[in-house]
Write an enzyme that holds these catalytic residues in place. Structure first.
Site, short mmCIF file in Angstrom:
data_model
loop_
_atom_site.label_atom_id
_atom_site.label_comp_id
_atom_site.label_asym_id
_atom_site.label_seq_id
_atom_site.Cartn_x
_atom_site.Cartn_y
_atom_site.Cartn_z
N ARG A 129 0.83 -1.21 0.00
CA ARG A 129 0.00 0.00 0.00
C ARG A 129 0.86 1.26 0.00
NH1 ARG A 129 -4.03 -2.82 4.50
NH2 ARG A 129 -5.08 -4.19 2.97
N ARG A 193 7.52 -4.60 -5.25
CA ARG A 193 6.10 -4.56 -4.92
C ARG A 193 5.35 -5.75 -5.51
NH1 ARG A 193 1.41 -5.18 -5.14
NH2 ARG A 193 -0.29 -3.69 -4.90
N SER A 285 13.66 31.14 7.71
CA SER A 285 14.55 31.00 8.85
C SER A 285 13.90 31.62 10.07
CB SER A 285 15.89 31.68 8.56
OG SER A 285 16.63 31.87 9.74
N LYS A 291 16.10 34.84 4.20
CA LYS A 291 16.47 33.53 3.66
C LYS A 291 15.29 32.79 3.04
CE LYS A 291 19.65 30.99 5.26
NZ LYS A 291 20.36 29.97 6.06
N ASN A 293 15.41 28.99 2.28
CA ASN A 293 16.23 27.78 2.31
C ASN A 293 15.71 26.68 1.40
OD1 ASN A 293 17.95 28.84 4.36
ND2 ASN A 293 16.41 28.36 5.90
N ARG A 324 11.97 -20.45 13.56
CA ARG A 324 11.40 -19.14 13.91
C ARG A 324 12.45 -18.44 14.76
NH1 ARG A 324 6.11 -19.39 15.20
NH2 ARG A 324 6.23 -17.20 15.77
#
Length: 450
Positions: A129, A193, A285, A291, A293, A324
């Site tokens: 999923r 998948r 920032s 800024k 970023n 196991r």
């Protein structure tokens, strides 16, 4: 007087306060405690339905278990606390689900299975999923990079090796290279998948209890179970044969690392003094208002550093003892979830980054001139060697490079002053935009891959 803390709503486990790379992503929802609870219940219900399909349980039992397997009816926090007693959450869940089903069909819950059958199967459900969401975001990223590669097929920029200007390249080729990595990640994620299997083997992988309940053979029940879940049917129970988890580790860690490559490039190219690209909407920032970023690239770079260590734990669990394992299996659960949510968050951030990336072709052109023409010294060497001899060409270019640095004069100007080069069109030879090799053709070839 200290103010009382504000009341907060209860939440489902980890909200990602310290994980901005995956917080709020679809993958976060697909891997949270409620999602795992849903997968555990789906695995239990599918087992009863598979047995009913083979005549090993009444159809009414399958309906009753499926109807009772509603996550809203179960307390995930209580299950988590009670899991400590037996070391996994399946044990208390089976007790609660059996009680929820009631008589006469409660005894058909979990019949013949072991806890690892259910937990491994649930992990594979959560993985499928989540990987579907990852594949959607990788497709977004691929399309955005294809558009960038086409738009900037012939946009020249400095190529950089060992942090320094090397020879010119094009942004189109760079974007095409990023896209190639994204497609490599897509192919690995898709392959993993498609092969994720259900787990069903009973106590030690012999399916003895299923035989005791009348199963004709292990294969028929395993295939029926896998069909109910939309998972692959494994050839053998894989309680201690952890190939599926290792494959997940490899595919997801590769994907995160592959997405880290464009992120690292964006971090470099968006530096103030370079300014060749910028994120569509950079982050602010707390202290410096000016800024913007490169936050998406930063989060991707952080994810690329974390993923290999998470994968290493999963690879380490391949050495699972007996039929196991004690500890090896238990060590997988949290890093597997962390790796899935990290991959999902990285795929989302990569799509957002590439769809909004701004390219400054003017800055790229200006930066090509920072070395006053020396960026094409390789080309000049190749042209001058047959004319002057290799030794003389190297001697001359080395001397001119030194003068370019010390006198701050363009290489073209110095070349025109050389008597040996009077009849040579040095202006064209020293133009960095005319030395991008087969970058355009390589970009076209890369874009042919679908």
């Amino acid at each position: 007087m200290t103010a009382e803390p504000a009341a907060v709503e209860p939440h489902d486990g980890d909200t990602g306060l310290l994980g901005p790379g995956w917080a709020g992503s679809a993958a976060a929802d697909a891997t949270n405690d409620t999602a795992f609870l849903r997968a555990l219940l789906d695995a239990e219900a599918a087992l009863t339905r598979a047995q009913a399909a083979l005549g090993l349980a009444p159809a009414a039992a399958a309906d009753a278990v499926t109807g009772a397997a509603d996550p809203a009816r179960f307390d995930v926090r209580s299950l988590a606390r009670r899991a400590r007693a037996g070391g996994n959450p399946v044990i208390p869940l089976v007790a609660d689900l059996t009680a929820a089903v009631g008589e006469p069909y409660g005894p058909y819950v979990h019949r013949g299975a072991t806890s690892q059958d259910i937990l491994d199967t649930a992990a594979m459900l959560v993985a499928t999923r989540t990987l579907d969401l990852v594949l959607d975001d990788l497709a977004r990223t691929e399309r955005a990079l294809a558009r960038l590669a086409v738009a900037h097929r012939d946009t020249p920029m400095p190529g950089r090796t060992l942090t320094q200007h090397a020879v010119p390249t094009t942004f189109g080729l760079k974007a095409a290279g990023w896209r190639s990595l994204v497609l490599d990640a897509r192919d690995r994620i898709a392959a993993a998948r498609q092969t994720l299997p259900a787990q069903l083997g009973g106590a030690v992988g012999t399916s003895a209890a299923f035989e005791a309940y009348g199963a004709p053979d292990a294969t028929a029940l395993t295939e029926a179970y896998a069909r109910e879940l939309g998972l692959a049917a494994s050839l053998l129970p894989w309680h201690t044969l952890r190939t599926p988890v290792a494959d997940l580790a490899g595919a997801t860690a590769f994907a995160v690392g592959a997405l880290g490559k464009p992120a690292e490039d964006v971090l470099t190219l968006s530096r103030t003094e370079i300014g060749e690209v910028a994120e569509g909407s950079g982050g602010g920032s707390s202290a410096m208002p000016h800024k913007a970023n490169p936050v998406r690239a930063t989060l991707l770079a952080a994810a690329a550093r974390r993923a290999p260590q998470l994968a290493a734990t999963l690879y380490g669990s391949l050495a699972a003892g007996d039929e196991r394992p004690a500890g090896a299996w238990h060590a997988e659960w949290e890093p597997l979830r962390d790796l899935l949510r990290l991959t999902g968050g990285a795929a989302r951030d990569a799509a957002d980054l590439t769809e909004g990336l701004r390219v400054d072709a003017g800055a790229m052109r200006r930066n090509l001139d920072l070395t006053h023409g020396l960026i094409v010294s390789e080309r000049l060497s190749a042209v001058l060697a047959p004319r002057l001899g290799r030794a003389r060409a190297k001697e001359l270019l080395t001397a001119l490079a030194r003068r370019t640095h010390t006198e701050h004069r363009p290489l073209t100007e110095l070349l025109t002053e050389e008597p040996e080069l009077k009849d040579l069109d040095v202006t064209d030879l020293a133009d960095p935009t005319h030395y991008t090799g087969f970058a355009g053709a390589l970009t076209d070839r890369a874009l042919e891959r679908r």
